[in-house]
Write an enzyme that holds these catalytic residues in place. Structure first.
Site, PDB file in Angstrom:
ATOM      1  N   MET A 140       0.653  -1.331  -0.288  1.00 30.71           N
ATOM      2  CA  MET A 140      -0.166  -0.430   0.397  1.00 30.71           C
ATOM      3  C   MET A 140       0.676   1.072  -0.131  1.00 30.71           C
ATOM      4  O   MET A 140       2.029   1.316   0.425  1.00 30.71           O
ATOM      5  CB  MET A 140      -0.927  -0.603   1.530  1.00 30.71           C
ATOM      6  CG  MET A 140      -1.774  -1.190   1.543  1.00 30.71           C
ATOM      7  SD  MET A 140      -2.628  -1.330   2.336  1.00 30.71           S
ATOM      8  CE  MET A 140      -3.731   0.029   2.789  1.00 30.71           C
ATOM      9  N   HIS A 141       0.861   2.637   0.274  1.00 28.28           N
ATOM     10  CA  HIS A 141       0.797   3.887   0.169  1.00 28.28           C
ATOM     11  C   HIS A 141       1.613   4.810  -0.515  1.00 28.28           C
ATOM     12  O   HIS A 141       1.347   5.606  -1.306  1.00 28.28           O
ATOM     13  CB  HIS A 141       1.817   4.243   1.181  1.00 28.28           C
ATOM     14  CG  HIS A 141      -0.113   3.526   2.104  1.00 28.28           C
ATOM     15  ND1 HIS A 141      -0.775   3.601   2.970  1.00 28.28           N
ATOM     16  CD2 HIS A 141       1.224   2.249   3.729  1.00 28.28           C
ATOM     17  CE1 HIS A 141      -1.289   2.903   4.219  1.00 28.28           C
ATOM     18  NE2 HIS A 141      -0.018   2.117   4.460  1.00 28.28           N
TER      19      HIS A 141
ATOM     20  N   ASP B 278      -2.696  -4.816   0.427  1.00 28.51           N
ATOM     21  CA  ASP B 278      -2.400  -6.530   1.004  1.00 28.51           C
ATOM     22  C   ASP B 278      -2.738  -6.123   2.153  1.00 28.51           C
ATOM     23  O   ASP B 278      -3.214  -7.396   2.296  1.00 28.51           O
ATOM     24  CB  ASP B 278      -0.761  -6.117   1.021  1.00 28.51           C
ATOM     25  CG  ASP B 278       0.036  -5.591   1.901  1.00 28.51           C
ATOM     26  OD1 ASP B 278      -0.327  -4.938   2.042  1.00 28.51           O
ATOM     27  OD2 ASP B 278       0.935  -4.656   1.752  1.00 28.51           O
TER      28      ASP B 278
END
Length: 493
Positions: free
Chosen positions: A85-86, A243
């Protein structure tokens, strides 16, 4: 040939991809893992060439197709995705990357957080999340300032697994589980927050349209992608999930109050929570835990996230020349009052400190300390950092608590016992190896129409087993944690 319905799940991690072929209820038929590097060429940076992801996916998929039963390969009905992520992948109109992907562990955008701090409190409350430099919003703001020529060449700013999906389908899109983790997402409106986007100086055209949920069919596998992977063109490809959301789905985390711990590269502690309201986010000006959309159609979860999991332990074992089995094996050595204290914050920390400048240390070293003492103190220090995360999660009792364990970073028995003692919690193993990959496959099965929502909930709920509970060492470790926290406070001061 008789075919058996199957789904391909692709789980794009920070340093490796796992590709799993499962049946329609998530039982793994075949799986493979392929690694790729994280480039840290500058202090505080973390990048990967997206092309390395694609080549790793091709390699792992080929291994899966070569080892899976022919009937399952012939019965592949869809593809599901999960991803780290991110971060940010900047690509052109043809989805070709225009620079390496910036990852979640990257800290270069710390100065851009001041732009978010300057927002009105009511606007920050709509984000409902801690300010972290590795998230897409601050990263894009940094890139606009420092690499404007790259932004001029870009058409899309995507999350890692969204870029993989665009490469598979030819269509760029986002979805809520990842979008809510960008610091660009209004949790009440469930869409990009244009006021925040403007304040960060981000070109709005870069942000993709958002699909309704992770379970949505996002497109079909193109001929080019199908040929590269050895699959049939036209397969439905799910939107997929971040995830952590995929792992929660893959391990059946649906009930409010259930808490799940995963130690991978970082640390995630997740619990299901109600959807946010204007009242519930009104005071969230400086939260230290995260509030994100889940992989289900309307769900939400709260998460405490740390940076000091597997990547800190991996650094320790490489520096000391230890295999993973040796590192985990010293967990049952037992703590000693004069052991060194290891602070595992090698790349800063998120929950609960939100400090990218924190750095690690071994303190209290003595000539009597040996390699085993250093290895044990490293495990102990990471466990203490996990406890800091857990204690920050709202609504979690301080003792007499139960946690579910998922992920490959918590499978060693002695390490599990050390965690139970430090966290003062009963630990229940989730009988789901590779929860993120399984979650990706279940998402693919739902998008392909192999499962409806009720059946998805039923098959995703796993068996759990009590595998550790606090023992006699818990009291001594409580004293050791006090020393750890005191040392950390002194060094931060």
């Amino acid at each position: 040939m008789t075919t058996v319905p199957a789904v391909l799940g692709i789980d794009l991690g920070t340093s490796s991809v796992k590709v799993a072929l499962t049946d329609q209820v998530g039982a793994v038929v075949a799986q493979a893992v392929c690694d790729y590097p994280v480039d840290r060429r500058n202090p505080g940076w973390a990048e990967t060439d997206p092309e390395a992801w694609w080549q790793a996916i091709r390699t792992a998929t080929a291994q899966v197709l070569a080892t899976a039963p022919a009937a399952s390969v012939a019965g592949i009905a869809g593809i599901g995705l999960s991803g780290q992520m991110h971060g940010v992948v900047l690509s052109d109109a043809e989805h070709r990357p225009v620079r390496p992907a910036v990852l979640w562990a990257d800290a270069r955008a710390e100065p851009q957080l001041d732009l978010l701090r300057a927002l009105d409190l009511s606007v920050r409350a709509r984000l409902a999340n801690p300010l972290s430099p590795g998230m897409a919003g601050p990263v894009l703001a940094w890139l606009h300032v420092h690499e404007p020529e790259v932004l001029d060449a870009a058409r899309h700013a995507l999350q890692p697994k969204d870029w993989i999906r665009a490469w598979l389908t030819g269509v760029a899109a986002g979805e809520p589980s990842d979008a809510s983790a960008t610091l660009l997402f209004d949790v009440l409106a469930a869409d990009w927050d244009d006021e925040v986007v403007t304040a960060l100086g981000i070109d709005r055209r870069l942000l993709p349209d958002l699909l309704p949920s992770a379970l949505t069919e996002a497109g079909r596998l193109t001929t080019a992608a199908a040929e590269a992977l050895g699959l049939q063109a036209g397969l439905p490809v799910a939107a997929g999930a971040g995830d952590t959301a995929a792992a929660a789905l893959g391990s059946g985390l649906f009930e409010p109050g259930t808490v799940q711990l995963t130690i991978g590269t970082g640390v995630q502690i997740v619990t299901v929570v109600p959807a946010p309201t204007a009242e519930s986010v009104a005071g969230l000006h400086d939260p230290v835990t995260h509030l994100y959309r889940s992989a289900t159609a309307h769900g939400w979860y709260a998460m405490a996230a740390g940076l000091t999991g597997g990547q800190s332990l991996d650094w320790v074992r490489r520096i000391l020349g230890a295999e993973w089995s040796e590192l985990y094996g010293v967990a049952d050595r037992g703590s000693r009052p004069d052991d060194p204290v290891f602070l595992p914050h090698l790349v800063g920390e998120r929950t609960p400190y939100l400090d990218t400048n924190m750095r690690g240390a071994w303190t209290g070293l003595d000539a009597r300390h040996d390699r085993v003492a250093l290895l044990h103190s490293a495990l102990e220090g990471v466990a203490f950092a996990v406890a800091d995360c857990l204690d920050a999660l709202p609504g979690i009792p301080s003792g007499n608590r139960d946690l579910r364990l998922a992920g490959g970073g918590t499978t060693a028995p002695a390490w599990r016992q050390l965690l139970a003692d430090v966290l003062e919690a009963r630990l229940h193993a989730v009988d789901v190896p590779g929860a993120s990959a399984r979650g990706a496959a279940l998402i693919g099965a739902r998008a392909a129409g192999l499962l409806d929502d009720a059946r998805l909930t039923e098959v995703a709920t796993p068996h759990t087993t009590l595998i550790a509970e606090p023992g006699p060492a818990a009291e001594a470790l409580r004293d050791r944690r006090f020393r750890y926290r005191d040392t950390l406070a002194r060094l931060r001061a």
